[in-house]
Every structure is written in C-alpha cells, then in structure tokens.
Design an enzyme around this catalytic site. Sequence first.
Site, mmCIF file in Angstrom:
data_model
loop_
_atom_site.group_PDB
_atom_site.id
_atom_site.type_symbol
_atom_site.label_atom_id
_atom_site.label_comp_id
_atom_site.label_asym_id
_atom_site.label_seq_id
_atom_site.Cartn_x
_atom_site.Cartn_y
_atom_site.Cartn_z
ATOM 1 N N ASP A 104 -10.598 -5.337 0.617
ATOM 2 C CA ASP A 104 -9.434 -5.489 -0.177
ATOM 3 C C ASP A 104 -9.737 -6.810 -1.130
ATOM 4 O O ASP A 104 -10.082 -6.700 -2.288
ATOM 5 C CB ASP A 104 -8.406 -6.008 0.778
ATOM 6 N N PHE A 153 0.263 -0.389 0.445
ATOM 7 C CA PHE A 153 -0.050 -0.704 1.967
ATOM 8 C C PHE A 153 -0.376 0.452 2.610
ATOM 9 O O PHE A 153 0.494 1.495 2.796
ATOM 10 C CB PHE A 153 0.938 -1.370 2.509
ATOM 11 N N ASP A 160 -4.178 -0.260 10.483
ATOM 12 C CA ASP A 160 -2.818 -0.256 10.984
ATOM 13 C C ASP A 160 -1.939 -1.403 10.320
ATOM 14 O O ASP A 160 -2.332 -1.842 9.026
ATOM 15 C CB ASP A 160 -3.078 -1.084 12.470
HETATM 16 C C1 PRP Z 1 -8.978 -5.327 7.422
HETATM 17 C C2 PRP Z 1 -10.204 -4.613 7.067
HETATM 18 C C3 PRP Z 1 -11.183 -5.526 6.688
HETATM 19 C C4 PRP Z 1 -10.123 -6.517 6.038
HETATM 20 C C5 PRP Z 1 -10.342 -6.174 4.529
HETATM 21 O O1 PRP Z 1 -9.101 -5.869 8.893
HETATM 22 O O2 PRP Z 1 -10.668 -3.818 8.098
HETATM 23 O O3 PRP Z 1 -11.984 -5.831 7.614
HETATM 24 O O4 PRP Z 1 -9.114 -6.267 6.631
HETATM 25 O O5 PRP Z 1 -9.528 -7.319 3.829
HETATM 26 P P1 PRP Z 1 -10.349 -8.319 2.737
HETATM 27 O O6 PRP Z 1 -11.218 -7.649 1.781
HETATM 28 O O7 PRP Z 1 -8.906 -8.928 2.050
HETATM 29 O O8 PRP Z 1 -11.080 -9.362 3.508
HETATM 30 P P2 PRP Z 1 -8.195 -6.623 9.528
HETATM 31 O O9 PRP Z 1 -8.158 -7.790 9.416
HETATM 32 O O10 PRP Z 1 -6.575 -5.798 9.063
HETATM 33 O O11 PRP Z 1 -8.313 -6.096 10.987
HETATM 34 P P3 PRP Z 1 -8.582 -4.626 11.736
HETATM 35 O O12 PRP Z 1 -9.598 -4.008 11.255
HETATM 36 O O13 PRP Z 1 -8.634 -5.210 13.216
HETATM 37 O O14 PRP Z 1 -7.379 -3.919 11.316
#
Ligand code: PRP
Length: 186
Positions: A104, A153, A160
């Site tokens: 992201d 989203f 999740d």
């Molecule tokens: C999500 C996804 C990535 C991160 C991406 O993890 O799995 O690790 O966000 O976002 P970014 O590019 O803005 O850093 P999350 O923190 O939601 O945890 P999860 O994997 O346990 O759902």
Amino acid sequence: MELHPDCERILFTPEQIAAAVDGIAQRLNADYAGKTVYMVCILKGASTFYSDLVRRLTFDVRFDFMCVSSYGSATASSGAVCIRKDLDSSIKDMDVIIVEDIVDSGLTMRYLTENLLSRDPKSINICALMDKPSRREVPVEVKYSGMEIPNAFVVGYGLDYAERYRNLPYIAVLRREIYAPAACTK
Ligand code: PRP
C-alpha cells in the site's frame, strides 16, 4: 457465490485469484529454477496467498514467517514497524523472497527490505499478490506482483478489517459504512 453483506462488490473471484497466483508462480519457477529459496511469509495477511503460492513452486523452498505491525499513525511517516515474530534462521547468502498480500504505502516493505538486507542475503525480492500504486508514499520495487488494484478498502483471502473477513474465499471491497461509519451519517 454469496457476497458477505458487509461487502460492496467482489473485486477478484477465487478463480481470478488462482489465475494470478499461477502467473506469479510461473515467473518464480522460471527465475529461481535450480535454486534454494527462503520464502518469507509476512503474517498475518499473506498467509493464504503464501500457502497457495508455495504449492505451485518447483524449486527448493524453505519456509519462514515474520509478523510485523506498524507503530501507529504518529510514526507512520517514518515507516517504523515492530517485529512481533522474527525469522527462525539466518538468511546470510540465501536467495530470499518476501511474500506479501498487499503493498500500500510501501512503508512496511521499505522497512523489511532494509532490515533483511542488513543480514547479508545473496538476493532479496518482493512478491505481492496485490499492489496499490496510487497509495505509495515511498518507492518500493515489487518485482513479482499479481494484480494492481484501485484505492479501495479490500478484504478477504487473508486480508482483514479489525481481524474480520480474512476467511472469505474472494477479495471484496468493504462497504464504507463498515470502516468509516461517521462519514456516512448523511
Ligand atoms: C498490511 C499488509 C502489509 C501492509 C501493507 O498488514 O499485510 O503488511 O499492511 O501496508 P503498507 O504498504 O502501507 O505498509 P497489516 O498491518 O494490516 O497486518 P496483517 O497482515 O496482520 O493484516
């Protein structure tokens, strides 16, 4: 297929996801043939993608898992993340692939690649099922990417909202009133 009532629409069906995973696996199998590769799953979101991906790989695969979380919005711009579970083994002189569900802002991947590079791997590349380039805050090279997605989203197939919806077999856009109820009072 029945859509979860909290979701607005399906973005990718299980069949479309499987095709994307196939495509990534084909590229990895071509690029890493004959090698031993340390596949690092980033928990929790990438777990479903990881388990589907590794079963399509034909080179020698080593499993490992990291669990990370960001420190929160106050330090989000620094990209600092907290390692909740680290790798079990050294990656020195290993070919490493980081397996993510989604990139992201890129902050998590920037932190992780810098952290893992400091451990002297032979090579390191990022493999992500989904890429949201419109949200990028820092440049990150996602060498193996399945699908580019719009700025929505999304939940399901491991992803999740507040720990829910990870088990949905498809990837869907969550209804806005679920994650931003205050903005939908009109
Ligand atoms: C999500 C996804 C990535 C991160 C991406 O993890 O799995 O690790 O966000 O976002 P970014 O590019 O803005 O850093 P999350 O923190 O939601 O945890 P999860 O994997 O346990 O759902």
